[in-house]
Design a protein around this motif. Sequence first.
Motif, short mmCIF file in Angstrom:
data_model
loop_
_atom_site.label_atom_id
_atom_site.label_comp_id
_atom_site.label_asym_id
_atom_site.label_seq_id
_atom_site.Cartn_x
_atom_site.Cartn_y
_atom_site.Cartn_z
N ALA A 37 0.83 -1.09 0.07
CA ALA A 37 -0.11 -0.04 -0.03
C ALA A 37 0.80 1.22 -0.02
CB ALA A 37 -0.75 0.04 1.34
N GLU A 38 1.96 1.20 0.62
CA GLU A 38 2.94 2.45 0.84
C GLU A 38 3.54 2.39 -0.51
OE1 GLU A 38 3.37 4.74 2.93
OE2 GLU A 38 2.65 4.21 4.75
N MET A 39 3.84 1.45 -1.05
CA MET A 39 4.40 1.50 -2.63
C MET A 39 3.31 2.01 -3.72
SD MET A 39 6.50 -2.25 -2.45
CE MET A 39 6.94 -2.05 -4.10
N ILE A 40 2.29 1.74 -3.49
CA ILE A 40 1.20 2.42 -4.17
C ILE A 40 1.19 4.01 -4.10
CG2 ILE A 40 -1.25 2.71 -4.69
CD1 ILE A 40 -1.73 -0.27 -3.89
N LYS A 41 1.15 4.27 -2.79
CA LYS A 41 1.31 5.83 -2.45
C LYS A 41 2.56 6.43 -3.24
CE LYS A 41 3.76 7.16 0.78
NZ LYS A 41 4.12 7.51 2.31
N HIS A 42 3.65 5.80 -3.13
CA HIS A 42 4.93 6.21 -3.78
C HIS A 42 4.82 6.27 -5.34
CE1 HIS A 42 7.51 4.87 -0.14
NE2 HIS A 42 6.84 6.18 -0.02
N GLY A 43 3.81 5.31 -5.89
CA GLY A 43 3.86 5.22 -7.24
C GLY A 43 2.83 6.58 -7.87
N LEU A 44 1.88 6.94 -6.67
CA LEU A 44 1.01 7.98 -7.17
C LEU A 44 1.80 9.44 -6.89
CD1 LEU A 44 -2.21 6.76 -5.07
CD2 LEU A 44 -2.19 7.52 -7.38
N ILE A 45 2.57 9.42 -6.09
CA ILE A 45 3.59 10.72 -5.85
C ILE A 45 4.90 10.78 -6.93
CG2 ILE A 45 2.59 11.19 -3.71
CD1 ILE A 45 5.42 10.54 -2.33
N GLY A 46 4.94 9.49 -7.61
CA GLY A 46 6.03 9.48 -8.28
C GLY A 46 5.94 9.56 -9.78
N THR A 47 5.96 8.56 -10.62
CA THR A 47 5.70 8.70 -12.13
C THR A 47 4.60 7.66 -12.53
OG1 THR A 47 7.24 6.71 -12.68
CG2 THR A 47 8.17 8.98 -12.28
N ARG A 48 3.98 8.06 -13.86
CA ARG A 48 2.83 7.24 -14.14
C ARG A 48 3.06 6.00 -14.64
NH1 ARG A 48 -2.22 8.28 -16.86
NH2 ARG A 48 -2.06 10.47 -16.25
N ALA A 49 4.26 5.64 -15.01
CA ALA A 49 4.92 4.18 -15.37
C ALA A 49 5.03 3.40 -13.99
CB ALA A 49 6.16 4.43 -16.10
N GLN A 50 5.59 4.13 -12.92
CA GLN A 50 5.51 3.42 -11.82
C GLN A 50 4.33 2.90 -11.12
OE1 GLN A 50 7.98 5.53 -8.81
NE2 GLN A 50 8.00 3.68 -7.57
N TRP A 51 3.13 4.17 -11.25
CA TRP A 51 1.85 3.68 -10.82
C TRP A 51 1.19 2.66 -11.51
CZ3 TRP A 51 -2.53 5.01 -14.00
CH2 TRP A 51 -3.62 4.96 -13.45
N ALA A 52 1.42 2.77 -12.79
CA ALA A 52 0.85 1.66 -13.49
C ALA A 52 1.28 0.31 -13.35
CB ALA A 52 0.90 2.12 -15.23
N GLU A 53 2.60 0.13 -13.27
CA GLU A 53 3.04 -1.01 -13.02
C GLU A 53 2.69 -1.61 -11.84
OE1 GLU A 53 7.53 -2.94 -13.11
OE2 GLU A 53 7.45 -1.37 -11.70
N LEU A 54 2.48 -0.82 -10.54
CA LEU A 54 2.16 -1.18 -9.27
C LEU A 54 0.49 -1.81 -9.36
CD1 LEU A 54 3.67 1.48 -7.32
CD2 LEU A 54 3.98 -0.82 -6.76
N ILE A 55 -0.31 -0.81 -10.03
CA ILE A 55 -1.69 -1.34 -9.89
C ILE A 55 -2.04 -2.32 -10.99
CG2 ILE A 55 -2.44 1.01 -8.82
CD1 ILE A 55 -3.71 1.54 -11.83
N GLY A 56 -1.01 -2.82 -11.86
CA GLY A 56 -1.24 -3.82 -12.54
C GLY A 56 -0.72 -5.00 -12.40
#
Length: 348
Positions: free
Chosen positions: A170-189
Motif C-alpha cells: 500500500a505504501e508502494m502504491i502511494k509512492h507510485g502516485l507521487i512518483g511517475t505514471r509508469a511506476q503507478w501503472a506497474e504497481l496497480i497492474g
Amino acid sequence: MQQVVFPKSLSKDLAAAIAECRHDRIFLLTDENTSRHCLPLIEHIPSLKGAERIVIGHGEEHKSAATLTEIWQYLSRKGATRHSLLINLGGGMITDIGGFAAATFKRGIDFINIPTTLLAMIDAAVGGKTGINLDGLKNEVGAFCDARFVIIDTVFLQTLDNGNLLSGYAEMIKHGLIGTRAQWAELIGCELAPPDLNMLRKMVRESVEVKRSIVEKDPQEQGLRKALNLGHTVGHAFESFAMAAGKPILHGYAVAYGLICELYLSAIKTGLPTEILRPTVSFIRENYGTMPITCNDYPALLSLMHHDKKNTSGTINFTLLANIGEIRINQTAGEDEIREALDFYREG
C-alpha cells in the motif's frame, strides 16, 4: 544522512556497516516474531558474535512508553555507553521504537536498521522518523534521527504472510502516485496472489528511491516531505479507530483505506482525473477489502483526524494530488467534504 544499502552479500555488507560505526558494544533488538523467523538468517554472521539481544513483545501495542523504558533499562543494565551500537532487526514497529531508543539513550547512540517487512523496507526504516504511540494515537511521541545505515535485503520477504506483504505494498502504491505514471501503472497492474518476489525486488528499489529523493530535499518535513503523507490523515484515523475498538488492522491496510478517501478529496478539490482515481480505488478494493464503518463512526474518525500532527490551528490538513506526481501539500477540507469522502469509501 543515512546510507541505504541493497546488499549483494548481507554478511559482508553488514560487517562493513558495523565497522563504519565506532562502537564498544553491539545490541540487537528484535521482537518475539522476528527473533523466531528472521534472526536465524543473520545470527551466524561473524560481526554479530557477542551481540547482546533485546527481545520485546510483537505487535503495535508494544510500541509504547513502557516498552521504550524496558529497552533503555536493558541498555543501561548491560553497560551500554554513548559509543554503543544498536541494530534494529524487524518491521516498522522495531525500527520506530528502536530508532527512538537509540536517539534518546545517552542523548543518542548509533543505530542500524535491518527491515524485515515490505512496509519497513520502503517506509518506516528509511527517512529518519522514529517514535512510539501514546494513548491510542499513532506515533504521537518521537524524533527525527537517521540510522547510520539501512540495509534492505528482500530475502526477509520470504518470511512474510500475504497480509504483511499487502500492508507494505500500500505504501508502494502511494509512492507510485507521487512518483511517475509508469511506476503507478506497474504497481496497480501487478498480480499479488501470489507475489512475484523477483519483481518486488526491483519495485522496492524504485519505491525507496521515491522516498529517499523526497527526504533528502526536506528531512524535517517542512514542505515537500509532506507528499509522503498522502493517504495518512484518514489512514491514521482508521488505524487508531480500529485499535481503540480492539480490532487492530495493519498500517498499510489503513493507508490503503485512507488513499480511497483522500483520492476522492483530490478529485473534488484539486482535479485528480477519474482515470487515476477509479483504477486505483478498484485495485485497493479488490486486494484490501474494506474496514466496516457506519456513519455513526464519523464523529470518532473526525476527532482522530483533528489530532493529526500535520494540522495547524485545529484545521485538518491533507496532502492531495492534481495528477500522478503533481502533489498539493497543505490542503484543507471541511467536515462535510470529509464525510462525503467517507461515504465514497463505504459505498464506492
